[in-house]
Design a protein around this motif. Structure first.
Motif, PDB file in Angstrom:
ATOM      1  N   LEU A 285      22.429  15.319 -14.321  1.00 22.83           N
ATOM      2  CA  LEU A 285      21.043  15.369 -13.886  1.00 22.83           C
ATOM      3  C   LEU A 285      20.475  13.960 -13.783  1.00 22.83           C
ATOM      4  O   LEU A 285      20.674  13.131 -14.681  1.00 22.83           O
ATOM      5  CB  LEU A 285      20.205  16.184 -14.880  1.00 22.83           C
ATOM      6  N   VAL A 286      19.761  13.679 -12.706  1.00 17.31           N
ATOM      7  CA  VAL A 286      19.103  12.391 -12.520  1.00 17.31           C
ATOM      8  C   VAL A 286      17.635  12.651 -12.212  1.00 17.31           C
ATOM      9  O   VAL A 286      17.315  13.424 -11.312  1.00 17.31           O
ATOM     10  CB  VAL A 286      19.742  11.584 -11.365  1.00 17.31           C
ATOM     11  N   GLY A 287      16.749  12.007 -12.968  1.00 16.98           N
ATOM     12  CA  GLY A 287      15.312  12.212 -12.785  1.00 16.98           C
ATOM     13  C   GLY A 287      14.794  11.576 -11.510  1.00 16.98           C
ATOM     14  O   GLY A 287      15.537  11.014 -10.711  1.00 16.98           O
TER      15      GLY A 287
ATOM     16  N   ALA B  37      12.274  16.126 -17.971  1.00 18.97           N
ATOM     17  CA  ALA B  37      12.951  16.472 -19.222  1.00 18.97           C
ATOM     18  C   ALA B  37      13.231  17.967 -19.329  1.00 18.97           C
ATOM     19  O   ALA B  37      13.977  18.397 -20.210  1.00 18.97           O
ATOM     20  CB  ALA B  37      12.109  16.026 -20.418  1.00 18.97           C
ATOM     21  N   ASP B  38      12.660  18.756 -18.437  1.00 20.23           N
ATOM     22  CA  ASP B  38      12.827  20.210 -18.456  1.00 20.23           C
ATOM     23  C   ASP B  38      13.968  20.594 -17.504  1.00 20.23           C
ATOM     24  O   ASP B  38      13.869  20.386 -16.297  1.00 20.23           O
ATOM     25  CB  ASP B  38      11.525  20.878 -18.021  1.00 20.23           C
ATOM     26  N   THR B  39      15.024  21.163 -18.045  1.00 20.82           N
ATOM     27  CA  THR B  39      16.183  21.488 -17.199  1.00 20.82           C
ATOM     28  C   THR B  39      15.867  22.556 -16.162  1.00 20.82           C
ATOM     29  O   THR B  39      16.582  22.674 -15.162  1.00 20.82           O
ATOM     30  CB  THR B  39      17.373  21.948 -18.057  1.00 20.82           C
ATOM     31  N   GLU B  40      14.808  23.324 -16.371  1.00 19.35           N
ATOM     32  CA  GLU B  40      14.424  24.317 -15.361  1.00 19.35           C
ATOM     33  C   GLU B  40      13.934  23.647 -14.080  1.00 19.35           C
ATOM     34  O   GLU B  40      13.894  24.282 -13.025  1.00 19.35           O
ATOM     35  CB  GLU B  40      13.358  25.265 -15.907  1.00 19.35           C
TER      36      GLU B  40
ATOM     37  N   ILE C  28      23.828  19.059 -18.235  1.00 16.48           N
ATOM     38  CA  ILE C  28      23.722  20.456 -18.647  1.00 16.48           C
ATOM     39  C   ILE C  28      25.078  21.100 -18.402  1.00 16.48           C
ATOM     40  O   ILE C  28      25.720  20.835 -17.373  1.00 16.48           O
ATOM     41  CB  ILE C  28      22.594  21.198 -17.885  1.00 16.48           C
ATOM     42  N   ASP C  29      25.548  21.903 -19.362  1.00 18.02           N
ATOM     43  CA  ASP C  29      26.866  22.518 -19.176  1.00 18.02           C
ATOM     44  C   ASP C  29      26.729  23.986 -18.800  1.00 18.02           C
ATOM     45  O   ASP C  29      25.619  24.539 -18.750  1.00 18.02           O
ATOM     46  CB  ASP C  29      27.751  22.326 -20.414  1.00 18.02           C
TER      47      ASP C  29
END
Length: 563
Positions: A502-504, A450-453, A514-515
């Motif tokens: 993004l795919v987990g 869940a964290d885009t980093e 994410i843009d």
């Protein structure tokens, strides 16, 4: 559940006590054996706490069964107890498998109840292997003996007092440590109960399967690079770091500890807004080489996306212009090799001349590997055999925490040594001036989907003719083909992307977007809820966008005739 009385004859609780005692001892033996074998003192406490939770699960099940058995007429209780306890024993046998995987679970927690038949099959066949199923055979034999053996001798008065007190103390420890349990079943149950009690409605519907591919022809790719021009380098090394986020990488190279970066800083270009497409290694590698977004988790049903490996790709582009293309890893066996048909050669641990000085990990079938530096001597000899080479080295160090436990070396420090030694080899054999090193990570922290980093990963290109500096353009793995081609030909780099999908990881089926402005939204498909967001992106729009990607991918690469 109740302990036997002092009578020497069989009572209703004797089988229950034998089952509890046997499973408790078996689980404790497996936990202690794994902890000792790991040679990592930090693992002893998690193993002991997890064992106390084994006892808690066992106690609850046996207590509930004893209350149910008490409802039967007395003449049926003996048979009812044997049948019930046998069912409980069979249900608990899989617990014998997890102690050997506890280290990996602590790094990559997963909800066991969210597993699919395909992911379970992949775990058993690709990850564990038959040799890793021995604990369940040991547990089954022990439980069978416990259920069939004669009753215990009469308890002494001291035993009647001591054993319940000890059991009560262990269960108290188990209950107090539930909030931060290291036990995979306990955590999975907590997650399931939390989802049921939340009563939150889905924000978006579940994703639909992709449509069937209508023909049996080889799929075509959407992004094919041209390498027909004069290239600045003839030896290209694509080094894929294992599970390193950009934050980790930048912290490591910004200090004085990175000897490699100090040596190449004048010839290195770093991309600080570069994102992975997936939090699994296999699908990330596919995206790097084919420029295709794989909208699936890697280790569920690979048949959903395997055809994309036949699409035009970077390895094929190099091979078509006379390069020797090599995929190399120090794993004993790597079943998930991207674009497998387009490598001139594929090398594993058994193909390397690795000496005994190198550390190896043998914790499971998928993890069995020798450290990455063992491949350097092989890489160093390639330039004398082939005029032009393209190598992808998928690094193993860091894939499991056992590497650091065995060597005492942190992951980025190890990679710095590896890159230094590779550079030394290129300088020594006189090929450094015509070499290009592409250093990239497959993904970041898989446990933090869940964290885009976790999706922002390092990309550094090093070569004698590279223009040093930092590239702030928003890009992803889908651009790596063109980035490498631009670095080799001097052509313009690919334009900035508007968004990255993004795919987990396999552990949790999540997806998001994410843009270029940093706005993002991440959805858990199982619950249909938004689990992370920033900005004004709408969940229904992101869901529709991802469903569109699944549909388009299925039409081009899905299995023919498959729903």
């Amino acid at each position: 559940m109740h302990l036997p009385t002092c009578r020497s004859d069989v009572n209703e609780g004797s089988r229950s006590v034998r089952l509890i005692a046997t499973i408790s001892v078996v689980q404790l033996a497996l936990h202690l054996y794994t902890a000792f074998e790991s040679r990592d003192p930090r693992l002893f406490l998690p193993h002991l706490v997890a064992w106390s939770h084994d006892l808690l699960i066992l106690s609850i099940l046996v207590f509930a069964s004893s209350r149910a058995i008490a409802l039967f007429p007395s003449r049926f209780r003996n048979r009812a107890e044997l049948v019930t306890l046998t069912i409980i024993a069979l249900a608990l046998l899989p617990l014998s498998l997890y102690p050997q995987m506890l280290r990996e679970y602590l790094s990559f927690p997963v909800n066991l109840f969210a597993a699919t038949p395909a992911s379970a099959s992949s775990m058993l066949t690709k990850y564990l292997g038959l040799s890793r199923l021995m604990p369940i055979a040991f547990a089954a034999t022990s439980v069978l003996a416990a259920l069939l053996m004669p009753p215990f001798p009469a308890w002494s008065k001291k035993g009647k007092f001591f054993l319940p007190v000890l059991w009560g103390m262990l269960l108290t420890v188990a209950i107090l440590t539930l909030p931060r349990s290291p036990h995979p079943v306990v955590n999975s149950l907590k997650e399931e109960i939390s989802a049921v009690l939340s009563h939150e409605r889905r924000e978006v519907p579940a994703l639909f399967p992709a449509p069937q591919r209508q023909d049996a022809m080889n799929p075509s790719g959407s992004s094919v690079v041209s390498l027909q021009e004069q290239l600045k380098a003839k030896h290209i090394y694509l080094i894929v770091l294992e599970g390193v986020s950009a934050n980790q990488f930048e912290k490591a190279i910004s200090g004085n500890d990175s000897v490699f970066y100090r040596r190449v800083a004048r010839h290195a270009r770093y991309f600080d807004r570069y994102y992975t497409t997936n939090l699994d290694s296999y699908t990330s590698l596919i995206a790097m080489l084919t420029s295709e977004q794989v909208p699936y988790r890697s280790y569920t049903d690979t048949g959903l996306y395997d055809a994309v490996n036949n699409a035009p790709n970077l390895a094929r582009s190099f091979k078509d212009i006379g390069f020797h293309t090599l995929f190399i890893s120090t794993y004993d066996d790597q079943p998930f090799i991207p674009v497998r048909r387009d490598w001139s050669n594929i090398m594993h641990r058994q193909d390397l001349s690795a000496g005994k000085q190198w550390v190896s990990v043998e914790s499971s079938r998928m993890e069995s590997a020798t450290e990455d530096r063992a491949a350097l001597s092989t890489l160093g000899k390639l330039s004398s055999r082939y005029a032009k080479i393209f190598v992808l080295h998928e690094l193993a160090y860091g894939h499991t925490t056992e590497w650091r436990a065995k060597t005492g070396i942190q992951q980025l420090a190890y990679y710095d040594t590896y890159l230094n030694e590779l550079l030394d080899l290129l300088i020594a054999n006189g090929t450094w001036s015509k070499s290009l090193m592409v250093i990239v990570s497959d993904h970041g922290d898989r446990a933090k989907g869940a964290d885009t980093e976790s999706y922002r990963v390092p990309l550094m290109i090093v070569g004698k003719d590279m223009e040093a500096g930092i590239d702030h353009t928003f890009r992803s793995h889908l651009d790596l083909q063109q980035i490498i081609a631009s670095s080799l030909t001097g052509k313009t780099m690919p334009k900035q992307r508007k968004e990255a999908i993004l795919v987990g990881s396999t552990e949790r089926w999540i997806y998001g977007l994410i843009d270029a402005h940093g706005n993002h939204l991440v959805i858990d498909d199982r619950t249909g809820r938004v689990i992370a967001s920033k900005g004004k992106l709408r969940s229904k729009a992101v869901h529709s966008r991802f469903q569109e990607i699944i549909n388009n991918f299925g039409k081009r690469f899905g299995m023919e005739g498959r729903q």
